[in-house]
Write an enzyme that holds these catalytic residues in place. Structure first.
Site, PDB file in Angstrom:
ATOM      1  N   ARG A 186     -19.080  -1.604 -16.677  1.00 34.75           N
ATOM      2  CA  ARG A 186     -18.789  -2.269 -18.610  1.00 34.75           C
ATOM      3  C   ARG A 186     -20.026  -2.567 -19.145  1.00 34.75           C
ATOM      4  NH1 ARG A 186     -14.611  -6.755 -18.950  1.00 34.75           N
ATOM      5  NH2 ARG A 186     -15.123  -6.286 -20.644  1.00 34.75           N
ATOM      6  N   CYS A 225     -26.504 -21.872  -3.175  1.00 32.21           N
ATOM      7  CA  CYS A 225     -25.416 -21.993  -2.489  1.00 32.21           C
ATOM      8  C   CYS A 225     -24.925 -20.631  -2.155  1.00 32.21           C
ATOM      9  CB  CYS A 225     -24.372 -22.943  -3.482  1.00 32.21           C
ATOM     10  SG  CYS A 225     -22.702 -21.920  -4.428  1.00 32.21           S
ATOM     11  N   HIS A 246     -15.041 -15.681 -25.386  1.00 29.42           N
ATOM     12  CA  HIS A 246     -14.759 -14.982 -24.251  1.00 29.42           C
ATOM     13  C   HIS A 246     -15.880 -14.956 -23.680  1.00 29.42           C
ATOM     14  CE1 HIS A 246     -10.555 -13.731 -26.090  1.00 29.42           C
ATOM     15  NE2 HIS A 246     -10.508 -15.555 -25.431  1.00 29.42           N
ATOM     16  N   GLN A 279     -14.287 -12.755 -29.765  1.00 32.24           N
ATOM     17  CA  GLN A 279     -13.921 -12.600 -28.270  1.00 32.24           C
ATOM     18  C   GLN A 279     -13.954 -11.840 -27.681  1.00 32.24           C
ATOM     19  OE1 GLN A 279      -9.209 -12.459 -29.125  1.00 32.24           O
ATOM     20  NE2 GLN A 279      -9.683 -11.026 -30.770  1.00 32.24           N
ATOM     21  N   ASN A 280     -15.303 -10.125 -28.103  1.00 28.73           N
ATOM     22  CA  ASN A 280     -16.123  -9.894 -27.667  1.00 28.73           C
ATOM     23  C   ASN A 280     -16.656 -10.227 -26.521  1.00 28.73           C
ATOM     24  OD1 ASN A 280     -14.288  -7.560 -29.055  1.00 28.73           O
ATOM     25  ND2 ASN A 280     -15.559  -7.701 -30.796  1.00 28.73           N
ATOM     26  N   CYS A 323     -22.811 -18.732  -9.890  1.00 29.84           N
ATOM     27  CA  CYS A 323     -21.959 -18.881  -9.302  1.00 29.84           C
ATOM     28  C   CYS A 323     -20.550 -19.412  -9.636  1.00 29.84           C
ATOM     29  CB  CYS A 323     -22.705 -19.929  -9.132  1.00 29.84           C
ATOM     30  SG  CYS A 323     -21.957 -20.091  -6.131  1.00 29.84           S
ATOM     31  N   CYS A 374     -25.433 -15.911  -4.249  1.00 34.52           N
ATOM     32  CA  CYS A 374     -25.565 -17.232  -5.543  1.00 34.52           C
ATOM     33  C   CYS A 374     -26.738 -18.116  -4.402  1.00 34.52           C
ATOM     34  CB  CYS A 374     -24.838 -18.614  -5.534  1.00 34.52           C
ATOM     35  SG  CYS A 374     -25.595 -20.052  -6.080  1.00 34.52           S
ATOM     36  N   GLY A 418     -10.348  -6.712 -36.631  1.00 37.68           N
ATOM     37  CA  GLY A 418     -10.069  -4.784 -34.506  1.00 37.68           C
ATOM     38  C   GLY A 418     -10.073  -6.022 -34.112  1.00 37.68           C
TER      39      GLY A 418
HETATM   40  C1  BV8 Z   1      -5.808 -19.898 -21.527  1.00 36.71           C
HETATM   41  C2  BV8 Z   1     -13.100 -11.662 -21.462  1.00 36.71           C
HETATM   42  C3  BV8 Z   1      -5.632 -22.251 -20.619  1.00 36.71           C
HETATM   43  C4  BV8 Z   1     -12.659 -10.972 -20.004  1.00 36.71           C
HETATM   44  C5  BV8 Z   1     -11.236 -12.221 -22.498  1.00 36.71           C
HETATM   45  C6  BV8 Z   1       2.120 -16.126 -22.507  1.00 36.71           C
HETATM   46  C7  BV8 Z   1       1.955 -15.826 -24.429  1.00 36.71           C
HETATM   47  C8  BV8 Z   1       0.575 -16.794 -24.835  1.00 36.71           C
HETATM   48  C9  BV8 Z   1       0.038 -16.775 -23.505  1.00 36.71           C
HETATM   49  C10 BV8 Z   1      -0.199 -16.358 -22.563  1.00 36.71           C
HETATM   50  C11 BV8 Z   1       0.768 -16.351 -22.059  1.00 36.71           C
HETATM   51  N1  BV8 Z   1       0.691 -16.027 -21.058  1.00 36.71           N
HETATM   52  C12 BV8 Z   1      -0.689 -16.711 -20.826  1.00 36.71           C
HETATM   53  C13 BV8 Z   1      -1.336 -16.479 -21.550  1.00 36.71           C
HETATM   54  C14 BV8 Z   1      -2.960 -17.087 -21.671  1.00 36.71           C
HETATM   55  C15 BV8 Z   1      -3.490 -16.052 -21.833  1.00 36.71           C
HETATM   56  C16 BV8 Z   1      -3.006 -14.673 -23.191  1.00 36.71           C
HETATM   57  O1  BV8 Z   1      -3.635 -15.307 -24.161  1.00 36.71           O
HETATM   58  N2  BV8 Z   1      -2.526 -14.144 -22.566  1.00 36.71           N
HETATM   59  C17 BV8 Z   1      -2.256 -12.125 -22.991  1.00 36.71           C
HETATM   60  C18 BV8 Z   1      -2.737 -11.439 -22.595  1.00 36.71           C
HETATM   61  C19 BV8 Z   1      -0.819 -12.671 -22.876  1.00 36.71           C
HETATM   62  N3  BV8 Z   1      -4.758 -16.682 -22.208  1.00 36.71           N
HETATM   63  C20 BV8 Z   1      -5.831 -17.217 -21.297  1.00 36.71           C
HETATM   64  O2  BV8 Z   1      -5.576 -16.940 -20.534  1.00 36.71           O
HETATM   65  C21 BV8 Z   1      -6.367 -17.599 -21.853  1.00 36.71           C
HETATM   66  N4  BV8 Z   1      -7.365 -19.197 -21.415  1.00 36.71           N
HETATM   67  O3  BV8 Z   1      -4.774 -19.698 -22.120  1.00 36.71           O
HETATM   68  O4  BV8 Z   1      -6.609 -21.009 -20.317  1.00 36.71           O
HETATM   69  C22 BV8 Z   1      -6.150 -22.984 -19.710  1.00 36.71           C
HETATM   70  C23 BV8 Z   1      -6.230 -23.791 -20.433  1.00 36.71           C
HETATM   71  C24 BV8 Z   1      -6.851 -24.993 -20.004  1.00 36.71           C
HETATM   72  C25 BV8 Z   1      -6.771 -25.373 -18.664  1.00 36.71           C
HETATM   73  C26 BV8 Z   1      -6.735 -23.987 -17.916  1.00 36.71           C
HETATM   74  C27 BV8 Z   1      -6.445 -22.927 -18.154  1.00 36.71           C
HETATM   75  C28 BV8 Z   1      -7.796 -16.645 -22.041  1.00 36.71           C
HETATM   76  C29 BV8 Z   1      -8.277 -15.632 -22.509  1.00 36.71           C
HETATM   77  C30 BV8 Z   1      -9.405 -14.739 -21.915  1.00 36.71           C
HETATM   78  C31 BV8 Z   1      -9.414 -13.531 -21.715  1.00 36.71           C
HETATM   79  N5  BV8 Z   1     -10.905 -12.726 -21.754  1.00 36.71           N
HETATM   80  N6  BV8 Z   1     -11.501 -11.112 -22.142  1.00 36.71           N
HETATM   81  C32 BV8 Z   1     -12.872  -9.294 -19.686  1.00 36.71           C
HETATM   82  O5  BV8 Z   1     -13.830  -9.120 -21.340  1.00 36.71           O
HETATM   83  O6  BV8 Z   1     -13.024  -8.961 -18.599  1.00 36.71           O
HETATM   84  S1  BV8 Z   1      -9.876 -11.278 -23.615  1.00 36.71           S
HETATM   85  C33 BV8 Z   1      -9.876  -9.709 -23.877  1.00 36.71           C
HETATM   86  O7  BV8 Z   1      -8.511  -9.263 -25.064  1.00 36.71           O
HETATM   87  C34 BV8 Z   1     -11.494  -9.405 -24.526  1.00 36.71           C
HETATM   88  O8  BV8 Z   1     -12.001 -10.969 -24.768  1.00 36.71           O
HETATM   89  C35 BV8 Z   1     -10.730  -9.080 -25.804  1.00 36.71           C
HETATM   90  O9  BV8 Z   1     -11.709  -8.440 -27.084  1.00 36.71           O
HETATM   91  C36 BV8 Z   1      -9.529  -9.595 -26.168  1.00 36.71           C
HETATM   92  C37 BV8 Z   1      -8.454  -9.168 -26.918  1.00 36.71           C
HETATM   93  O10 BV8 Z   1      -7.936  -8.123 -27.365  1.00 36.71           O
HETATM   94  P1  BV8 Z   1      -8.878  -7.016 -28.867  1.00 36.71           P
HETATM   95  O11 BV8 Z   1     -10.003  -8.081 -28.886  1.00 36.71           O
HETATM   96  O12 BV8 Z   1      -7.730  -8.002 -29.461  1.00 36.71           O
HETATM   97  O13 BV8 Z   1      -8.802  -6.226 -28.425  1.00 36.71           O
HETATM   98  P2  BV8 Z   1      -7.782  -5.236 -28.315  1.00 36.71           P
HETATM   99  O14 BV8 Z   1      -7.802  -3.794 -27.875  1.00 36.71           O
HETATM  100  O15 BV8 Z   1      -6.076  -6.181 -27.739  1.00 36.71           O
HETATM  101  O16 BV8 Z   1      -6.716  -4.654 -29.872  1.00 36.71           O
HETATM  102  C38 BV8 Z   1      -7.993  -3.951 -30.531  1.00 36.71           C
HETATM  103  C39 BV8 Z   1      -7.987  -4.262 -31.895  1.00 36.71           C
HETATM  104  O17 BV8 Z   1      -8.785  -3.080 -32.310  1.00 36.71           O
HETATM  105  C40 BV8 Z   1      -6.364  -2.980 -31.631  1.00 36.71           C
HETATM  106  O18 BV8 Z   1      -5.464  -4.543 -32.487  1.00 36.71           O
HETATM  107  C41 BV8 Z   1      -6.209  -2.046 -32.731  1.00 36.71           C
HETATM  108  O19 BV8 Z   1      -6.556  -1.335 -33.605  1.00 36.71           O
HETATM  109  C42 BV8 Z   1      -7.800  -2.416 -33.766  1.00 36.71           C
HETATM  110  N7  BV8 Z   1      -9.037  -1.298 -33.816  1.00 36.71           N
HETATM  111  C43 BV8 Z   1      -9.289  -0.401 -33.159  1.00 36.71           C
HETATM  112  N8  BV8 Z   1      -9.899   0.792 -34.049  1.00 36.71           N
HETATM  113  C44 BV8 Z   1     -10.994   0.099 -34.301  1.00 36.71           C
HETATM  114  C45 BV8 Z   1      -9.879  -0.995 -34.033  1.00 36.71           C
HETATM  115  N9  BV8 Z   1     -10.416  -2.565 -35.664  1.00 36.71           N
HETATM  116  C46 BV8 Z   1     -10.994  -1.847 -36.984  1.00 36.71           C
HETATM  117  N10 BV8 Z   1     -11.686  -0.562 -36.687  1.00 36.71           N
HETATM  118  C47 BV8 Z   1     -11.522   0.044 -35.882  1.00 36.71           C
HETATM  119  N11 BV8 Z   1     -12.342   0.927 -36.049  1.00 36.71           N
END
Ligand code: BV8
Length: 246
Positions: free
Chosen positions: A70, A149, A119, A101-102, A127, A146, A186
């Site tokens: 990536r 460590c 994010h 979020q990106n 590390c 690291c 987006g």
């Molecule tokens: C947390 C970094 C608690 C990594 C990312 C059940 C229900 C609700 C929530 C949860 C659940 N089970 C678990 C959870 C929580 C979980 C979550 O939300 N899961 C989801 C999948 C259900 N969340 C977490 O775990 C978060 N942490 O809750 O912690 C906690 C609290 C205290 C102590 C400990 C723990 C952490 C979430 C962060 C995850 N990391 N990224 C990496 O990149 O590898 S998230 C990842 O998804 C990316 O960052 C991305 O940005 C993000 C969201 O996705 P989108 O950006 O929306 O992208 P997507 O492809 O989905 O959509 C693209 C959109 O663009 C589409 O709508 C499309 O139509 C549109 N599009 C396309 N082309 C265009 C366009 N729009 C405009 N113009 C265009 N040309």
């Protein structure tokens, strides 16, 4: 492209505008969105299954190599007209904050001056044991270890199941609270707690504008849904609201 005159008036009257972005804002730079099907070697994996601490613990080499792939993707791409329109907005409105979020750093590369990364960032490394930031990594170690460590180095992104950086979340909540207009650009609005920001913005009476070519769950909370690609809609919207460019 036609826009509601009332929307244009609200944009011109706004002192603070917040732009909440997801992977769709980078799509026209050529970066596959988070839920686009993965390609090539990675087609067999779902992003959500690799972006977790458990995956890294279980198979650090595969997870590290996915992020290396990536990183290579984003190294060769450029900000697109959506990122550039957001930068131009800073010259037209007193306060513009980007909450993204990106993890691709394209808003900063485009020139946005105030970006909150909820994010993390793909180009940061830390590390997994002592959590220190690791600036220099050796290419011949997969994953690197690291220098402080000996723990395994991981990318500086927030994985599923991990808390968002407290300061970033606080700043995002403050920005949402103070803003006049809240753009949601987006994002599929599937990931929490980030996806709660547009909901809170609407609940606090902000003007919420959704820009997405697809329908998402957040369409019904937006007062204005602009159906289209960010790289086309945002520049057209700025031209319509500020025809003289200032
Ligand atoms: C947390 C970094 C608690 C990594 C990312 C059940 C229900 C609700 C929530 C949860 C659940 N089970 C678990 C959870 C929580 C979980 C979550 O939300 N899961 C989801 C999948 C259900 N969340 C977490 O775990 C978060 N942490 O809750 O912690 C906690 C609290 C205290 C102590 C400990 C723990 C952490 C979430 C962060 C995850 N990391 N990224 C990496 O990149 O590898 S998230 C990842 O998804 C990316 O960052 C991305 O940005 C993000 C969201 O996705 P989108 O950006 O929306 O992208 P997507 O492809 O989905 O959509 C693209 C959109 O663009 C589409 O709508 C499309 O139509 C549109 N599009 C396309 N082309 C265009 C366009 N729009 C405009 N113009 C265009 N040309």
């Amino acid at each position: 492209m036609h826009f509601d005159p009332e929307l244009l008036e609200k944009l011109r009257a706004a002192r603070r505008i917040t732009i909440f972005t997801g992977a769709g804002v980078s799509a026209e730079s050529g970066i596959p969105t988070f839920r686009d099907a993965q390609t090539g070697l990675w087609a067999q994996f779902r992003a959500e299954d690799l972006a977790t601490p458990e995956a890294f613990r279980r198979d650090p080499v595969t997870v590290w190599n996915w992020y290396a792939w990536r990183r290579k993707l984003i190294r060769d791409v450029l900000p697109n007209p959506a990122h550039l329109a957001i930068v131009q907005l800073e010259r037209l409105v007193e306060h513009v904050i980007v909450i993204t979020q990106n993890v691709d750093g394209l808003h900063q590369r485009a020139g946005s001056s105030d970006v909150i990364e909820l994010h993390g960032n793909l180009l940061d490394n830390l590390c997994s044991e002592c959590r220190r930031s690791v600036a220099e990594i050796k290419d011949d170690e997969v994953p690197p270890t690291c220098p402080y460590c000996g723990g395994l180095v991981r990318p500086g992104v927030v994985w599923f199941g991990e808390a968002l950086p407290a300061q970033a979340w606080e700043r995002a909540a403050e920005a949402m609270d103070a803003t006049d207009v809240f753009f949601c650009v987006g994002t599929s609005s599937l990931v929490e707690p980030a996806a709660s920001l547009p909901r809170h913005a609407r609940a606090c009476g902000k003007t919420v504008i959704q820009i997405n070519p697809e329908v998402t769950s957040h369409d019904e909370i937006a007062q204005y849904v602009l159906r289209g690609k960010a790289g086309e809609v945002l520049p057209a919207l700025l031209r319509a609201a500020w025809p003289s460019g200032s």
